[in-house]
Design a protein around this motif. Structure first.
Motif, mmCIF file in Angstrom:
data_model
loop_
_atom_site.group_PDB
_atom_site.id
_atom_site.type_symbol
_atom_site.label_atom_id
_atom_site.label_comp_id
_atom_site.label_asym_id
_atom_site.label_seq_id
_atom_site.Cartn_x
_atom_site.Cartn_y
_atom_site.Cartn_z
ATOM 1 N N SER A 87 17.945 -33.340 -23.336
ATOM 2 C CA SER A 87 18.932 -33.084 -22.288
ATOM 3 C C SER A 87 18.318 -32.262 -21.167
ATOM 4 O O SER A 87 17.437 -31.433 -21.396
ATOM 5 N N PHE A 88 18.779 -32.504 -19.942
ATOM 6 C CA PHE A 88 18.238 -31.744 -18.810
ATOM 7 C C PHE A 88 18.921 -30.380 -18.660
ATOM 8 O O PHE A 88 18.573 -29.619 -17.752
ATOM 9 N N GLN A 89 19.859 -30.056 -19.532
ATOM 10 C CA GLN A 89 20.477 -28.729 -19.533
ATOM 11 C C GLN A 89 20.658 -28.279 -20.969
ATOM 12 O O GLN A 89 21.145 -29.038 -21.811
ATOM 13 N N LYS A 90 20.248 -27.058 -21.244
ATOM 14 C CA LYS A 90 20.356 -26.491 -22.583
ATOM 15 C C LYS A 90 21.830 -26.391 -22.987
ATOM 16 O O LYS A 90 22.685 -26.040 -22.177
ATOM 17 N N LYS A 91 22.124 -26.684 -24.250
ATOM 18 C CA LYS A 91 23.501 -26.637 -24.741
ATOM 19 C C LYS A 91 24.038 -25.214 -24.760
ATOM 20 O O LYS A 91 23.266 -24.246 -24.803
ATOM 21 N N TYR A 92 25.341 -25.088 -24.742
ATOM 22 C CA TYR A 92 25.988 -23.784 -24.840
ATOM 23 C C TYR A 92 27.323 -23.958 -25.557
ATOM 24 O O TYR A 92 27.815 -25.083 -25.719
ATOM 25 N N ASP A 93 27.888 -22.857 -25.989
ATOM 26 C CA ASP A 93 29.170 -22.873 -26.686
ATOM 27 C C ASP A 93 30.264 -23.319 -25.719
ATOM 28 O O ASP A 93 30.551 -22.640 -24.725
#
Length: 252
Positions: free
Chosen positions: A33-39
């Motif tokens: 993914s081009f953006q890190k996952k977050y809650d």
């Protein structure tokens, strides 16, 4: 080969190596993914919409001409609108190509954009001091944690500055760009790392020019304690680690 000669070889173009390598992209492995996952239940902070009205120096010629590394800052806070603009200028997403890539305000080899933007906030209107992460897809901030004794922690993370010791902690905000190398390695394998270093230069130069347009000063930080800053941002130091830093504050 001695170390200096070995490092000089790293500077040189090595794209031909890929002719004998099958990259993960060529193997059909899905791109990260081009953006890190977050809650998804986290409280996100809305950033003000972009506006040219906040610019004090809208002429790009003047911004390039007047750009300098600034290490002395006033006590004036940076506004949230100004921070919103600086984040957009350095990593803002202009359009999403697919779920694995997006076009941004800076170039990146193969549109891989292997960086995440962390902020150590010290003097920004309406934001508590602490650590945040920029979410470019949503153009929002993710609050990570408070930071006690923030100036002392910043000083320990950025020691041995050659021109003005401990100047970083006097800024309004510290940009800490982390690198997730696999985003680029997926496409370019062992040739990725030279490209990553080139790409982060584009990001920081945009910060210089956009800061100048706001009458803010910025200074790139190449000397920092890797372990301290990675631990401060809760990075594993292997699959994600800080690759460059810069601080921004209002000019005196």
């Amino acid at each position: 080969m001695d170390k200096i000669k070995e490092n000089r070889e790293f500077f040189k173009a090595n794209f031909d190596i890929l002719k004998s390598i099958k990259t993960d992209k060529q193997k059909g492995i899905a791109a990260p993914s081009f953006q890190k996952k977050y809650d998804l239940n986290a409280d996100l902070i809305e950033l003000p919409p972009l506006s040219k009205d906040i610019l004090t120096k809208p002429n790009v010629f003047d911004c390039i001409k007047d750009r300098r590394s600034i290490r002395k800052y006033s006590h004036e806070k940076i506004s949230l609108s100004e921070l919103s603009y600086l984040l957009w200028a350095t990593q803002g997403i202009e359009s999403v190509k697919d779920k694995f890539s997006a076009l941004r305000t800076v170039p990146s080899a193969g549109c891989t954009h292997p960086f995440e933007t962390y902020l150590i906030i010290n003097n920004v209107i309406d934001l508590n001091s602490g650590i945040y992460r920029y979410l470019p897809l949503e153009h929002k901030l993710l609050f990570i944690k408070n930071l006690d004794n923030i100036e002392d922690k910043i000083n320990k993370a950025t020691p041995n500055q050659p021109f003005a010791q401990d100047f970083v902690s006097k800024s309004a905000v510290v940009f800490a760009w982390s690198c997730i190398p696999y985003r680029s390695e997926h496409r370019f394998s062992i040739t990725a790392h030279k490209k990553i270093l080139i790409d982060i230069g584009h990001v920081c130069q945009n910060l210089y020019i956009s800061s100048e347009s706001l009458n803010c000063g910025t200074c790139a930080i190449g000397i920092y304690d890797q372990d301290i800053i990675d631990n401060m941002l809760d990075l594993d130091g292997e699959n994600e680690f800080v690759i460059y830093m810069a601080c921004v504050g209002k000019k005196l």
